[in-house]
Design a protein around this motif. Structure first.
Motif: not given
Length: 375
Positions: A230-238
């Motif tokens: 899986g992928v953990i996303v932290i602080e990603a803009a639009r």
């Protein structure tokens, strides 16, 4: 029927590895085309010999560049000097989950502690311009996942990627490269990569000497997702590469996790959007483990041959009218290959042969979901 090259657990000979490298480094040959060619012709060498004929039939004025024996040998020599190894799809050591995706690279170059690729992996991606709080949280989650037996995967970028890598140097981390093994981006992270290699791995599908370009990063992102549970996303803009990684993870059947952030921070707009779309909310490591542990508890049966490979197609020589009919059904709008077969009334092997001809001629683009379109 001959035994497929690189069947599960079987190593390529030196000659086969050279042929594989030549084929994937040739013009207009991507991972999907590589598979189609090897399936159709029974091996990389026969496929290489067929490229000029396929390009001519596909309408090209001249065949695209075919990687020479000398160029392939030179790249293998460079790899050996750097301590890098080429692992083929289906060989022992090829990452198990990466081999399951539709466009898995036929060959990857790996450097470092290769056994790290056998561990369960979790990807962490996010903003290059990360906040101090975001980088701290990424390091905390990565460290705790490392202690739980996971190897972190990221893209060696500034910000969240670097924080995740640094936190898991001792437990193992994988750096997916957008360029060649000898073209590290950003160059300031070369010392970090040297630390990573002590217990982790650098992996790339790109040629040695390849300077990463903007369009190479989404290609790298599919490796990040493909390697992982899986992928953990932290602080990603639009609009960010991290959201591309999340989309690819969904397409590959991976889990997507997102860390919530302030609605006033543009860096969190993308992650908050993922949560609205159903991503698993993460505020502590147990939020990730509660999803991944049941997945690891299930036995995953790997196929006995290269994933995504159909049995080798019988040799099919398209008649001129069949070729015209199939080409006439194609256009700039993507169409599923199964639909193309149905509407043309041609044998599936004939349709695949015509598609190969068009692709080798640089006139066809393969897209996700088994769709194709004329360029």
């Amino acid at each position: 029927m001959s035994r497929p090259e690189a069947a599960d657990g079987v190593k390529l000979s030196d000659g086969q590895r050279l042929d594989w490298l030549r084929l994937i480094r040739s013009e207009n040959i991507g991972p999907r085309t590589f598979r189609a060619l090897v399936n159709h012709y029974g091996g990389a060498r026969a496929a290489l010999e067929a490229l000029p004929m396929l390009a001519r039939r596909g309408g090209a004025q001249a065949p695209g560049r075919i990687c020479s024996i000398e160029d392939a040998r030179r790249e293998i020599e460079i790899a050996e000097r750097m301590g890098s190894t080429f692992i083929a799809l289906g060989e022992p050591g090829y990452p198990a989950r990466l081999r399951m995706i539709d466009d898995a690279p036929p060959l990857v170059s790996v450097r470092g502690h290769i056994d790290a690729l056998k561990s369960p992996m979790i990807a962490m991606v996010g903003s290059r311009n990360a906040s101090a709080a975001g980088a701290k949280f990424a390091a905390q989650i990565a460290r705790e996942l490392g202690d739980a037996g996971f190897v972190t995967v990221s893209g060696l970028a500034r910000g969240i990627d670097a924080a995740a890598h640094r936190a898991t140097i001792d437990t193992g981390t994988v750096a997916c490269l957008a360029g060649g093994q000898d073209r590290i981006y950003p160059s300031e992270h070369l010392p970090l990569l040297e630390q990573i290699l002590e217990h982790g791995v650098a992996i790339s599908e790109m040629p040695f000497g390849w300077e990463p370009r903007a369009r190479d990063f989404p290609r790298r992102n599919r490796l990040i997702a493909g390697l992982s549970l899986g992928v953990i996303v932290i602080e990603a803009a639009r609009r960010s590469g991290s959201l591309i990684t999340a989309r690819l993870a969904l397409e590959q059947g991976r889990e997507v996790f997102a860390v919530p952030g302030s609605p006033l921070d543009p860096r969190c707009e993308g992650t908050n959007g993922l949560l609205k779309q159903g991503a698993t909310l993460v505020t502590e490591t147990n939020d990730v483990l509660s999803v991944l542990d049941p997945i690891l508890g299930r036995t995953v049966a790997l196929p006995a041959s290269e994933p995504g490979h159909d049995p080798a197609d019988p040799a099919a020589e398209p008649a001129a009218d069949e070729r015209r009919r199939i080409v006439s059904l194609l256009g700039p709008t993507p169409v599923e290959i199964d639909e193309l077969i149905r509407q043309s009334g041609a044998h599936p092997a004939v349709v695949r042969t015509v598609l190969l001809e068009l692709e080798i001629a640089g006139r066809l683009e393969r897209q996700a979901g088994g769709r194709v379109a004329l360029i």
